[in-house]
Design an enzyme around this catalytic site. Structure first.
Site, PDB file in Angstrom:
ATOM      1  CB  THR A   1      -0.729   0.437   1.026  1.00 17.01           C
ATOM      2  OG1 THR A   1      -0.057   0.005   2.143  1.00 17.01           O
ATOM      3  CG2 THR A   1      -2.115  -0.740   1.122  1.00 17.01           C
ATOM      4  N   GLY A   2       0.572   2.337  -0.158  1.00 16.63           N
ATOM      5  CA  GLY A   2       1.436   3.602  -0.677  1.00 16.63           C
ATOM      6  C   GLY A   2       2.354   3.384  -1.482  1.00 16.63           C
ATOM      7  CB  ALA A   3       3.919   0.431  -3.356  1.00 17.49           C
TER       8      ALA A   3
ATOM      9  CB  SER B   1       5.797   8.263  -3.218  1.00 16.92           C
ATOM     10  OG  SER B   1       4.920   8.820  -1.989  1.00 16.92           O
ATOM     11  N   GLY B   2       7.900   7.288  -1.416  1.00 17.24           N
ATOM     12  CA  GLY B   2       8.226   6.858  -0.211  1.00 17.24           C
ATOM     13  C   GLY B   2       8.700   5.691  -0.489  1.00 17.24           C
TER      14      GLY B   2
ATOM     15  CE1 TYR C   1       2.172   9.019  11.544  1.00 16.60           C
ATOM     16  CE2 TYR C   1       4.127   9.838  12.842  1.00 16.60           C
ATOM     17  CZ  TYR C   1       3.801   9.067  11.748  1.00 16.60           C
ATOM     18  OH  TYR C   1       4.597   8.508  11.026  1.00 16.60           O
TER      19      TYR C   1
END
Length: 309
Positions: A27-29, A31-32, A173
Site C-alpha cells: 500500500t502506498g507504493a 512514493s517514499g 499520529y
C-alpha cells in the site's frame, strides 16, 4: 568521533532472497519507502501490486521499477474502496501484504467514514484490508509503524479516538502508530491460535526523508522537518530496509524491525523494542474489538489457513 556512531550496513536490498513466483501487495507504493520496497521486491523477482489512491501516479511510479508490477486503486481513507480492492482480489494467493501507506500530523480532517484521518487511514483502513485479504495470505503481513509510538504519553484514547475535543496532530499520529503495533500483536495471537503459519510483523523506517513529513499541520514543524530531511535523515532506500527485512527474513511472529543506529534513527535493520503500551495484550484485544465495530470487518473465522492448503 562521528564514525563511532555511524551504523555499518550489514544487510541491504541486495541481500533479498529469490522471490520469483511470489506476489506482494504494497500500500502506498507510489512514493517514499513504499516505492523503494516495491522496487526491491520486484527486482528480486516478486510480482508487486501497487495499491495506491491515485492510479495515474501509481502507474508513473511502477514504470520506474524493473520487474513485474500492476497498479490497483486503494483509498485507505474510504472503507468502500478497501472493500472494492479486496473483492477484486478473487481468490488469488497473496504471499506478502505490506501495510505501508500512511498520513502524518495532518490538519484535523475526517475520512469518508467520518474517522479522524490518521487513525482512520493508518490503522482502520489497514485493519479492514488485512482481515478482508487474510484468507488469501500465504506468508506474512508487515505493518509499518513508527518510533512516534513512543511520543509523550501515547495511548489508545478509547474515550475519544478521534480527538474530537482537543485535536493535536502529533498525538493523533502517535496513537495511530501505536495502534499499528497493537494490531500486529493481536493479529499474530489470532493467527497462532488458528494454527496458521502466516506471521504478522511490524517495522519502522527510522528517520527517512520522504514526502510524508511535508503535510504536517504546523508550518513551523514542516520547516524543521525539511531541515531534518536534508541534513539528518537517511534516504528512502535505507528507510525501506526494515520493511524488506521483516517481509523476507525468518523472524518470529510479532517481531518489530527498525534501524540499529543511535536512537533507531538510521542504520541497518534489526529487531528493536517497543513501549509497554505497545506490548499490552489486553489493550490490543480491546482495540481489535473496537476496530471490528467501527469498520464492520470481522476476523475471518475458519478462513485464515485457506490459502495455505
Amino acid at each position: 568521533m562521528a564514525e563511532k556512531t555511524k551504523s555499518k550496513q550489514t544487510w541491504d536490498a541486495a541481500s533479498l532472497p529469490d522471490l520469483v513466483g511470489r506476489t506482494a501487495v504494497v500500500t502506498g507504493a507510489n512514493s517514499g519507502i513504499g516505492l523503494r520496497a516495491a522496487d526491491a521486491l520486484a527486482r528480486a523477482g516478486a510480482h508487486v501490486v501497487f495499491a495506491v489512491r491515485d492510479p495515474e501516479r501509481g502507474r508513473a511510479a511502477a514504470a520506474t521499477v524493473n520487474g513485474s508490477t500492476e497498479v490497483r486503486r486503494l483509498d485507505l481513507a474510504d472503507l468502500s474502496s478497501v472493500r472494492e480492492f479486496a473483492d477484486a482480489w478473487r481468490g488469488r494467493p497473496l504471499d506478502l501484504l505490506i501495510n505501508n501507506a500512511g498520513v502524518m500530523m495532518v490538519p484535523q480532517q475526517r475520512t469518508a467514514d467520518s474517522f479522524e484521518m490518521q487513525f482512520g487511514t493508518n490503522h482502520l483502513g489497514h485493519f479492514a484490508l488485512t482481515n478482508l485479504l487474510l484468507p488469501y495470505v500465504t506468508d506474512r503481513v508487515v505493518t509499518v509503524s513508527s518510533g512516534a509510538h513512543r511520543w509523550g504519553d501515547a495511548r489508545i484514547r478509547f474515550e475519544d479516538l478521534d480527538f474530537s475535543s482537543d485535536y493535536n496532530p502529533q498525538r493523533a499520529y502517535a496513537q495511530s502508530k501505536l495502534a499499528n503495533l497493537l494490531f500486529t500483536l493481536e493479529l499474530q495471537r489470532r493467527l497462532a491460535e488458528a494454527g496458521s503459519s502466516v506471521r504478522a510483523l511490524a517495522a519502522h523506517p527510522g528517520y527517512a526523508a520522504t514526502n510524508l513529513q511535508s503535510h504536517a499541520a504546523n508550518p513551523v514543524m514542516r520547516g524543521f522537518m525539511k531541515i531534518g530531511n536534508r541534513f539528518f535523515a537517511q534516504d528512502d532506500k535505507a528507510g525501506a530496509l526494515p520493511t524488506l527485512y521483516a517481509a523476507t527474513q525468518d523472524l518470529p511472529g510479532a517481531s518489530y524491525v527498525g534501524p540499529d543506529g543511535l536512537g533507531e534513527m538510521r542504520g541497518a535493520p534489526t529487531l528493536v523494542g517497543r513501549t509497554a503500551a505497545a506490548s499490552d495484550a489486553g489493550v490490543a484485544r480491546r482495540l481489535w474489538t473496537v476496530s471490528e465495530e467501527l469498520t464492520g470487518v470481522r476476523w475471518p473465522v475458519g478462513q485464515v489457513v485457506a490459502a495455505e492448503r
